[in-house]
Write an enzyme that holds these catalytic residues in place. Structure first.
Site, PDB file in Angstrom:
ATOM      1  N   THR A   1       2.928  -4.000  -3.497  1.00 29.76           N
ATOM      2  CA  THR A   1       1.902  -4.635  -4.326  1.00 29.76           C
ATOM      3  C   THR A   1       2.655  -5.596  -5.230  1.00 29.76           C
ATOM      4  O   THR A   1       3.626  -5.194  -5.866  1.00 29.76           O
ATOM      5  CB  THR A   1       1.154  -3.591  -5.187  1.00 29.76           C
TER       6      THR A   1
ATOM      7  N   ARG B   1      -4.593  -4.123   7.646  1.00 35.13           N
ATOM      8  CA  ARG B   1      -5.965  -3.736   8.000  1.00 35.13           C
ATOM      9  C   ARG B   1      -6.047  -2.827   9.212  1.00 35.13           C
ATOM     10  O   ARG B   1      -6.966  -1.991   9.314  1.00 35.13           O
ATOM     11  CB  ARG B   1      -6.805  -5.000   8.246  1.00 35.13           C
TER      12      ARG B   1
END
Ligand code: MN
Length: 442
Positions: free
Chosen positions: A270, A250
């Site tokens: 991912t 983030r």
């Protein structure tokens, strides 16, 4: 496009393999998800189907003469990745599902031939799962309006939901090369971030590493470059779905995302679950597309249709749990962080496919579409730590007493999912897990 319910969904159908009939099994006869495995003892990657606590080796079943398929489908089923099988026409995929269901049902010839069972159906505990497909391209959407509103209100308090959100399924092109299968450790990324109001950014290990609870959809036949995929054809352009964790840094994301969207904050890893639950298996769990609140615009005509409105949604329950290194040392079970309902997504998978191809962009067999973080209106439905801790402002307390704002080294994130309703057999997705490793020393 209609979803066909047939004998493969019949709740009365039982398998001759007892573990498939146990209540709570992710892999009953009505599921039959596909994956690619290797025997722990070695050998090449092979296509298989999960059933109970075992995996049906498709090539071995074909070689033994137990499974009779058209030559084209049989050749596709013997590839070391599922791309060719995904590319089979929807009729061939349905026929394969019926053949597999018959083979694994009580009373089949294979049921009586116990000498074949160990060779054709190795235990899941004796295989290592691989990525299901060679992924040519990976796109991640942003289809939960609850997630988009929460994130927007943290990053842009004055305009949380941008004006395009209710018109366009928002997405970005991700990175296929860094998609990994469940169980692969995830290295904490280094990157550039500018925390607070410091005058210049720093470069170092991310201090705000997060997960995102998502579904991943696998493209089946796809489209030629230049050809759109009408909404009515979009469902048959999907092969099935897996669990997906869109790991996100983030602090890196907040600094880099304007004006072109996520880049290095997300393409370091991912994770996907190894089992692909087919659209056919999901047929009993279709629900209407999300009911837009009064005042929201109707989708533009190319993203709207009767079938999508009545059955475009999927009732999948998704859960995410965390296990810290200390929790594992102390023998504590993973702690659930949130539970999400995929039926609350603002955009359906079919709308994502149609929008993606609407400009002529070609989708190919084995391409992967992430749904976007699955969040709902209540706090225990928030599908990432950014939302759960409100960007670190409200830390969580783990069962070990440890506090969490974002992920620490040694934390393991475990995503599970299932479909359940009266009159149908519960099906599950298996697991999507990954443990965070310390950033690499430079
Ligand atoms: Mn995402």
């Amino acid at each position: 496009m209609t979803m066909v319910l047939d004998q493969t969904h019949d709740p009365a159908r039982k398998s001759w393999l007892a573990s498939a009939n146990q209540a709570g099994s992710d892999f009953p006869l009505q599921n039959l998800p596909f994956g690619i495995f290797r025997l722990s003892s070695g050998g090449r990657p092979r296509a298989g189907v999960a059933i109970g606590d075992r995996i049906l080796d498709l090539a071995a079943a074909l070689e033994a003469g137990c499974l009779e398929l058209p030559a084209h489908t049989a050749a596709a089923a013997q590839q070391p990745a599922l791309n060719a099988l995904m590319a089979e026409p929807v009729e061939a995929r349905r026929a394969l599902r019926l053949a597999l269901s018959n083979l694994l049902s009580e009373g089949s010839a294979l049921a009586g031939d116990r000498s074949l069972h160990d060779r054709l159906l190795p235990p899941l505990s004796e295989v290592r799962m691989q990525l299901p497909a060679a992924i040519g391209d990976y796109t991640d959407f942003y289809a939960s309006i609850f997630h988009a509103t929460n994130v927007g209100s943290m990053f842009r308090p004055d305009s949380p939901l941008l004006p395009n959100y209710k018109w366009i399924p928002i997405g970005y092109h991700g990175r296929a090369s860094s998609v990994v299968v469940s169980g692969t450790p995830v290295r904490r990324p280094r990157g550039q971030a500018r925390p607070g109001d410091v005058p210049a950014p720093r470069f170092g290990p991310s201090r705000q590493l997060d997960y995102e609870l998502e579904l991943g959809a696998w493209i089946a036949g796809g489209n030629a470059l230049g050809d759109p995929i009408p909404l009515d054809a979009a469902e048959s352009s999907l092969f099935g779905v897996s669990l997906l964790n869109d790991w996100s840094a983030r602090d890196i994301q907040a600094w880099e995302y304007q004006p072109l969207g996520p880049f290095l904050a997300k393409n370091f890893a991912t994770t996907v679950s190894p089992w692909v639950v087919t659209m056919e298996a999901l047929a009993p769990y279709r629900v209407p597309a999300f009911a837009r609140p009064a005042g929201d615009p109707a989708p533009l005509p190319y993203l709207d249709g009767a079938w999508n409105r009545s059955q475009g949604g999927l009732a999948v329950t998704l859960e995410v749990a965390i296990s810290s290194a200390r929790m594992r040392q102390e023998g504590l079970a993973p702690a659930r962080l949130s539970r999400g309902d995929f039926g609350l997504m603002y955009w359906t998978l079919a709308q994502m496919v149609t929008h993606h191809a609407s400009n002529g962009c070609d989708l190919r067999p084995g391409d992967l579409l992430g749904s976007g973080t699955v969040s709902g209106p209540s706090k225990d439905e928030r599908g990432c730590l950014l939302e759960l801790t409100w960007r670190g402002r409200d830390p969580l307390t783990l069962p070990s007493g440890e506090a969490r704002t974002f992920l620490e080294d040694g934390d393991e994130v475990i995503i599970t999912g299932f479909c359940e309703r009266p009159g149908a057999v519960r099906i599950g997705f298996g697991e999507c897990r990954g443990v965070i490793m310390a950033a690499r020393e430079l």
